[in-house]
Design a protein around this motif. Structure first.
Motif, mmCIF file in Angstrom:
data_model
loop_
_atom_site.group_PDB
_atom_site.id
_atom_site.type_symbol
_atom_site.label_atom_id
_atom_site.label_comp_id
_atom_site.label_asym_id
_atom_site.label_seq_id
_atom_site.Cartn_x
_atom_site.Cartn_y
_atom_site.Cartn_z
ATOM 1 N N ILE A 1 0.854 -1.271 -0.007
ATOM 2 C CA ILE A 1 -0.062 -0.043 -0.183
ATOM 3 C C ILE A 1 0.810 1.256 -0.127
ATOM 4 O O ILE A 1 0.397 2.271 -0.367
ATOM 5 C CB ILE A 1 -0.985 -0.102 1.120
ATOM 6 N N TRP A 2 2.175 1.106 0.560
ATOM 7 C CA TRP A 2 3.023 2.240 0.383
ATOM 8 C C TRP A 2 4.392 1.578 0.235
ATOM 9 O O TRP A 2 4.971 0.752 0.807
ATOM 10 C CB TRP A 2 3.301 2.790 1.942
ATOM 11 N N LEU A 3 4.955 2.272 -0.889
ATOM 12 C CA LEU A 3 6.203 1.811 -1.420
ATOM 13 C C LEU A 3 7.214 3.060 -1.047
ATOM 14 O O LEU A 3 6.930 3.995 -1.425
ATOM 15 C CB LEU A 3 6.109 1.764 -2.880
ATOM 16 N N PRO A 4 8.654 2.448 -0.736
ATOM 17 C CA PRO A 4 9.458 3.626 -0.405
ATOM 18 C C PRO A 4 10.062 3.849 -1.595
ATOM 19 O O PRO A 4 9.987 3.249 -2.792
ATOM 20 C CB PRO A 4 10.585 2.685 0.401
ATOM 21 N N ALA A 5 10.511 5.201 -1.770
ATOM 22 C CA ALA A 5 10.881 5.439 -3.386
ATOM 23 C C ALA A 5 11.936 5.075 -3.964
ATOM 24 O O ALA A 5 11.932 4.560 -5.184
ATOM 25 C CB ALA A 5 11.245 7.298 -3.069
ATOM 26 N N ASP A 6 13.093 4.603 -3.167
ATOM 27 C CA ASP A 6 14.219 3.834 -3.569
ATOM 28 C C ASP A 6 14.294 2.444 -3.299
ATOM 29 O O ASP A 6 13.934 2.026 -1.999
ATOM 30 C CB ASP A 6 15.333 4.550 -3.371
ATOM 31 N N ASP A 7 14.553 1.629 -4.305
ATOM 32 C CA ASP A 7 14.693 0.302 -4.047
ATOM 33 C C ASP A 7 13.426 -0.693 -3.493
ATOM 34 O O ASP A 7 13.594 -1.007 -2.358
ATOM 35 C CB ASP A 7 15.917 -0.188 -3.426
ATOM 36 N N PRO A 8 12.417 -0.491 -3.904
ATOM 37 C CA PRO A 8 10.929 -1.047 -3.144
ATOM 38 C C PRO A 8 11.074 -2.570 -3.383
ATOM 39 O O PRO A 8 10.818 -3.144 -2.292
ATOM 40 C CB PRO A 8 9.952 -0.711 -4.255
ATOM 41 N N ASP A 9 11.992 -3.176 -4.441
ATOM 42 C CA ASP A 9 11.935 -4.586 -4.432
ATOM 43 C C ASP A 9 12.809 -5.140 -3.039
ATOM 44 O O ASP A 9 12.402 -5.957 -2.418
ATOM 45 C CB ASP A 9 12.423 -4.996 -5.749
ATOM 46 N N GLY A 10 14.065 -4.235 -2.901
ATOM 47 C CA GLY A 10 14.877 -4.781 -1.857
ATOM 48 C C GLY A 10 14.342 -4.476 -0.420
ATOM 49 O O GLY A 10 14.522 -5.486 0.378
ATOM 50 N N ASP A 11 13.604 -3.322 -0.435
ATOM 51 C CA ASP A 11 12.834 -3.381 0.843
ATOM 52 C C ASP A 11 11.772 -4.249 1.014
ATOM 53 O O ASP A 11 11.906 -4.617 2.425
ATOM 54 C CB ASP A 11 12.057 -1.864 0.667
ATOM 55 N N THR A 12 11.124 -5.027 0.216
ATOM 56 C CA THR A 12 10.175 -5.942 0.455
ATOM 57 C C THR A 12 10.996 -7.166 0.752
ATOM 58 O O THR A 12 10.586 -7.867 1.660
ATOM 59 C CB THR A 12 9.483 -6.301 -0.844
ATOM 60 N N GLU A 13 12.112 -7.577 0.059
ATOM 61 C CA GLU A 13 12.899 -8.708 0.438
ATOM 62 C C GLU A 13 13.377 -8.558 1.860
ATOM 63 O O GLU A 13 13.283 -9.435 2.731
ATOM 64 C CB GLU A 13 13.931 -9.077 -0.540
ATOM 65 N N ARG A 14 13.785 -7.528 2.252
ATOM 66 C CA ARG A 14 14.433 -7.400 3.803
ATOM 67 C C ARG A 14 13.442 -7.180 4.590
ATOM 68 O O ARG A 14 13.402 -7.908 5.739
ATOM 69 C CB ARG A 14 15.092 -5.916 3.891
ATOM 70 N N GLY A 15 12.193 -6.815 4.467
ATOM 71 C CA GLY A 15 10.905 -7.069 5.092
ATOM 72 C C GLY A 15 10.671 -8.642 5.506
ATOM 73 O O GLY A 15 10.135 -8.748 6.590
ATOM 74 N N LEU A 16 10.781 -9.402 4.352
ATOM 75 C CA LEU A 16 10.517 -10.767 4.555
ATOM 76 C C LEU A 16 11.456 -11.539 5.287
ATOM 77 O O LEU A 16 11.163 -12.377 6.119
ATOM 78 C CB LEU A 16 10.589 -11.577 3.161
ATOM 79 N N ALA A 17 12.736 -11.094 5.562
ATOM 80 C CA ALA A 17 13.580 -12.043 6.129
ATOM 81 C C ALA A 17 13.387 -12.317 7.495
ATOM 82 O O ALA A 17 13.823 -13.664 7.825
ATOM 83 C CB ALA A 17 15.258 -11.115 6.161
ATOM 84 N N PRO A 18 12.831 -11.551 8.507
ATOM 85 C CA PRO A 18 12.654 -11.940 9.957
ATOM 86 C C PRO A 18 11.847 -13.447 9.711
ATOM 87 O O PRO A 18 11.650 -14.234 10.418
ATOM 88 C CB PRO A 18 12.089 -10.824 10.499
ATOM 89 N N PHE A 19 10.887 -13.227 8.901
ATOM 90 C CA PHE A 19 9.631 -14.337 8.840
ATOM 91 C C PHE A 19 10.633 -15.502 8.071
ATOM 92 O O PHE A 19 10.282 -16.683 8.638
ATOM 93 C CB PHE A 19 8.525 -13.796 7.838
ATOM 94 N N GLU A 20 11.150 -15.297 7.098
ATOM 95 C CA GLU A 20 11.901 -16.612 6.296
ATOM 96 C C GLU A 20 12.605 -17.225 7.606
ATOM 97 O O GLU A 20 12.632 -18.484 7.622
ATOM 98 C CB GLU A 20 12.875 -16.046 5.351
ATOM 99 N N ARG A 21 13.426 -16.450 8.407
ATOM 100 C CA ARG A 21 14.388 -17.244 9.364
ATOM 101 C C ARG A 21 13.475 -17.936 10.250
ATOM 102 O O ARG A 21 13.875 -19.058 10.382
ATOM 103 C CB ARG A 21 15.167 -15.983 10.234
ATOM 104 N N LEU A 22 12.366 -17.431 10.755
ATOM 105 C CA LEU A 22 11.544 -18.213 11.712
ATOM 106 C C LEU A 22 10.980 -19.337 11.031
ATOM 107 O O LEU A 22 10.802 -20.490 11.353
ATOM 108 C CB LEU A 22 10.322 -17.323 12.286
ATOM 109 N N ILE A 23 10.283 -19.140 9.667
ATOM 110 C CA ILE A 23 9.668 -20.501 8.976
ATOM 111 C C ILE A 23 10.632 -21.314 8.813
ATOM 112 O O ILE A 23 10.381 -22.466 8.718
ATOM 113 C CB ILE A 23 9.111 -19.774 7.948
ATOM 114 N N ARG A 24 11.972 -21.163 8.436
ATOM 115 C CA ARG A 24 13.077 -22.036 8.055
ATOM 116 C C ARG A 24 13.193 -22.956 9.233
ATOM 117 O O ARG A 24 13.426 -24.130 9.284
ATOM 118 C CB ARG A 24 14.182 -21.495 7.610
ATOM 119 N N ARG A 25 13.059 -22.324 10.542
ATOM 120 C CA ARG A 25 13.210 -23.156 11.554
ATOM 121 C C ARG A 25 12.040 -24.153 11.795
ATOM 122 O O ARG A 25 12.054 -25.113 12.437
ATOM 123 C CB ARG A 25 13.341 -22.265 12.991
#
Lengths: 161, 131
Positions: free
Chosen positions: A134-158
């Motif tokens: 709903i709100w994209l940051p002006a620079d590097d929106p894809d990277g920002d999304t990927e960084r946002g996923l990281a904490p979930f991925e770490r937990l789900i991997r466990r």
């Protein structure tokens, strides 16, 4: 084996929904649970049996409050945008690569994304998730999304991998 | 009537009130936001949290008896089905050409779709792989 597991699960749901330990009700529950499990015998559910491991179960229990905290935070954010007179949104669909491989892991990740900060999973193609935000940051929106996923991925991997 | 002398009733009441509040915000979002995608956002966030809080209010009020367990089961089902349906609706909308609202800044999914269309057959996603 899978039929047994599914019928057990269906029977537990039956117990909760009927909340009756009358023998007739229990017999009906067993029959219906078995019928449901048989009807869905071909549905691939991924490696759900991983959850029988106590360590994974522990991480699954950790995951629930973490997700709930994110859900509350995201709701406050979205609620603020909704009631703001100028409706401050900058929507768009971003791309994020996930390193998760298992089917339940990916499903859990996609569902968690949809439940949290202004983000919604639109599709998963190969290992690329398309996430509407709903709100994209002006620079590097894809990277920002990927960084946002990281904490979930770490937990789900466990939990699943 | 609500008995505010009982902490249990008070907590349940606060949860119910918050739940109704978030549900209301979700409905306002549904009306105010532009396109399908943003509206789904309001529908999958405020409304799910609102409903979770309502159901938690029920759990607190009635305890973990027949009613409480049913409420918890409902939370589980909503947590599983609400994102799934949002995904299905968003994907279907995008594939049948519903555009993003004016003012949207990025659409990677359309770019990916165009890249797939440009490739020879078989180079794209595995159609029909899922049942």
């Amino acid at each position: 084996m899978r039929i047994l597991a599914t019928s057990l699960l269906a029977f537990v749901v039956w117990l909760i929904v009927t909340w009756s330990f009358d023998p007739v009700s229990l017999a009906a529950g067993v029959t219906i649970a078995a019928a449901i499990a048989w009807a869905f015998r071909r549905v691939e559910m991924g490696e759900v049996r991983y959850l029988l491991s106590p360590v994974r179960l522990f991480w699954a229990l950790v995951f629930v409050p973490v997700l709930f905290a994110y859900i509350v935070r995201s709701n406050l954010d979205v609620a603020y945008r909704i009631v703001h007179p100028r409706l401050p949104i900058r929507p768009g669909i971003t791309r994020a690569r996930t390193s998760l491989r298992s089917i339940p892991g990916r499903t859990l990740l996609a569902n968690s994304i949809t439940l949290t900060p202004g983000t919604m999973s639109v599709d998963l193609v190969g290992d690329v998730l398309y996430v509407h935000r709903i709100w994209l940051p002006a620079d590097d929106p894809d990277g920002d999304t990927e960084r946002g996923l990281a904490p979930f991925e770490r937990l789900i991997r466990r939990i699943f991998e | 009537m609500i008995d505010f002398g009982s902490p249990r009733e008070t907590v349940a009441f606060v949860l119910l009130a918050l739940g109704v509040g978030f549900d209301l915000l979700g409905c306002i979002g549904l009306v105010r936001l532009p396109d399908v995608y943003n509206r789904l956002q309001a529908g999958t966030k405020c409304v799910t949290l609102g409903t979770f809080l309502l159901l938690l209010g029920v759990v607190v009020r009635f305890g973990l008896g027949g009613m409480g367990w049913k409420a918890l089961l409902c939370i589980w089902f909503i947590a599983m089905t609400s994102p799934t349906s949002a995904h299905a609706i968003a994907r279907a909308a995008h594939r049948s050409g519903v555009p993003l609202a004016a003012g949207s800044v990025l659409d990677r999914y359309r770019e990916a779709g165009e890249a797939r269309a440009a490739e020879p057959a078989g180079g794209g996603r595995e159609e029909g792989a899922a049942p």
